[in-house]
Design a protein around this motif. Sequence first.
Motif, PDB file in Angstrom:
ATOM      1  N   PHE A 100      78.071  -1.070 -14.626  1.00 27.52           N
ATOM      2  CA  PHE A 100      78.202  -1.920 -13.446  1.00 27.52           C
ATOM      3  C   PHE A 100      77.476  -1.305 -12.265  1.00 27.52           C
ATOM      4  N   GLN A 101      77.209  -2.165 -11.280  1.00 29.26           N
ATOM      5  CA  GLN A 101      76.468  -1.775 -10.085  1.00 29.26           C
ATOM      6  C   GLN A 101      77.226  -2.253  -8.858  1.00 29.26           C
ATOM      7  N   MET A 102      77.265  -1.392  -7.839  1.00 27.32           N
ATOM      8  CA  MET A 102      77.952  -1.755  -6.606  1.00 27.32           C
ATOM      9  C   MET A 102      77.267  -1.117  -5.409  1.00 27.32           C
ATOM     10  N   ALA A 103      77.525  -1.684  -4.255  1.00 26.36           N
ATOM     11  CA  ALA A 103      77.033  -1.107  -3.008  1.00 26.36           C
ATOM     12  C   ALA A 103      78.043  -0.077  -2.538  1.00 26.36           C
ATOM     13  N   ASP A 104      77.579   1.138  -2.275  1.00 29.71           N
ATOM     14  CA  ASP A 104      78.475   2.196  -1.808  1.00 29.71           C
ATOM     15  C   ASP A 104      77.643   3.307  -1.190  1.00 29.71           C
ATOM     16  N   GLU A 105      77.970   3.689   0.024  1.00 28.57           N
ATOM     17  CA  GLU A 105      77.237   4.728   0.757  1.00 28.57           C
ATOM     18  C   GLU A 105      77.864   6.114   0.602  1.00 28.57           C
ATOM     19  N   ARG A 106      79.065   6.182   0.008  1.00 25.76           N
ATOM     20  CA  ARG A 106      79.783   7.452  -0.067  1.00 25.76           C
ATOM     21  C   ARG A 106      79.112   8.435  -1.020  1.00 25.76           C
ATOM     22  N   LYS A 107      79.538   9.693  -0.943  1.00 25.88           N
ATOM     23  CA  LYS A 107      79.034  10.715  -1.869  1.00 25.88           C
ATOM     24  C   LYS A 107      79.379  10.320  -3.299  1.00 25.88           C
ATOM     25  N   LEU A 108      78.467  10.601  -4.223  1.00 27.18           N
ATOM     26  CA  LEU A 108      78.709  10.280  -5.625  1.00 27.18           C
ATOM     27  C   LEU A 108      79.956  10.983  -6.152  1.00 27.18           C
ATOM     28  N   ARG A 117      72.668   7.075  -7.937  1.00 27.35           N
ATOM     29  CA  ARG A 117      72.290   6.234  -6.811  1.00 27.35           C
ATOM     30  C   ARG A 117      70.867   5.757  -7.090  1.00 27.35           C
ATOM     31  N   ILE A 118      70.715   4.454  -7.311  1.00 30.41           N
ATOM     32  CA  ILE A 118      69.391   3.957  -7.689  1.00 30.41           C
ATOM     33  C   ILE A 118      68.507   3.700  -6.483  1.00 30.41           C
ATOM     34  N   TRP A 119      69.104   3.482  -5.329  1.00 25.76           N
ATOM     35  CA  TRP A 119      68.413   3.460  -4.036  1.00 25.76           C
ATOM     36  C   TRP A 119      69.489   3.568  -2.972  1.00 25.76           C
ATOM     37  N   ASN A 130      74.890   2.869  -9.618  1.00 20.37           N
ATOM     38  CA  ASN A 130      75.128   2.402 -10.982  1.00 20.37           C
ATOM     39  C   ASN A 130      76.094   3.361 -11.658  1.00 20.37           C
ATOM     40  N   LEU A 131      77.024   2.818 -12.445  1.00 23.56           N
ATOM     41  CA  LEU A 131      77.982   3.632 -13.185  1.00 23.56           C
ATOM     42  C   LEU A 131      78.013   3.197 -14.639  1.00 23.56           C
ATOM     43  N   THR A 132      78.236   4.159 -15.523  1.00 23.82           N
ATOM     44  CA  THR A 132      78.406   3.908 -16.950  1.00 23.82           C
ATOM     45  C   THR A 132      79.688   4.579 -17.384  1.00 23.82           C
ATOM     46  N   LEU A 133      80.582   3.819 -18.011  1.00 25.97           N
ATOM     47  CA  LEU A 133      81.835   4.349 -18.518  1.00 25.97           C
ATOM     48  C   LEU A 133      81.885   4.164 -20.024  1.00 25.97           C
ATOM     49  N   THR A 134      82.553   5.098 -20.713  1.00 17.75           N
ATOM     50  CA  THR A 134      82.744   5.019 -22.149  1.00 17.75           C
ATOM     51  C   THR A 134      84.233   5.070 -22.456  1.00 17.75           C
TER      52      THR A 134
END
Length: 85
Positions: free
Chosen positions: A26-34, A70-72, A77-81
């Motif tokens: 999933f992808q989301m808008a977020d400015e915080r530290k990873l 952070r793609i830009w 973008n996050l990937t969970l398993t």
Amino acid sequence: MKLTTSKGKEYVIQWADTAATGELFFQMADERKLSTIAREFEGLEWLRREDENQGDKLFEGFSNLRIINRIWPGVVNLTLTKGAE
């Protein structure tokens, strides 16, 4: 589109779905530290996507954060398993 987690957090996301690999992306808008974002997505029991167009979808068992990047600026973008790694 909204994503709600088993930890009671809600996020506005651009998209979320699973792939043939069995991973949840999933992808989301977020400015915080990873590192701050990552803590919120580790050890989840479930995530629920709420979408007017595609309907609601429950993703269960995605407890491992595999990838976060952070793609830009402002977009993550996050990937969970599933299961323990």
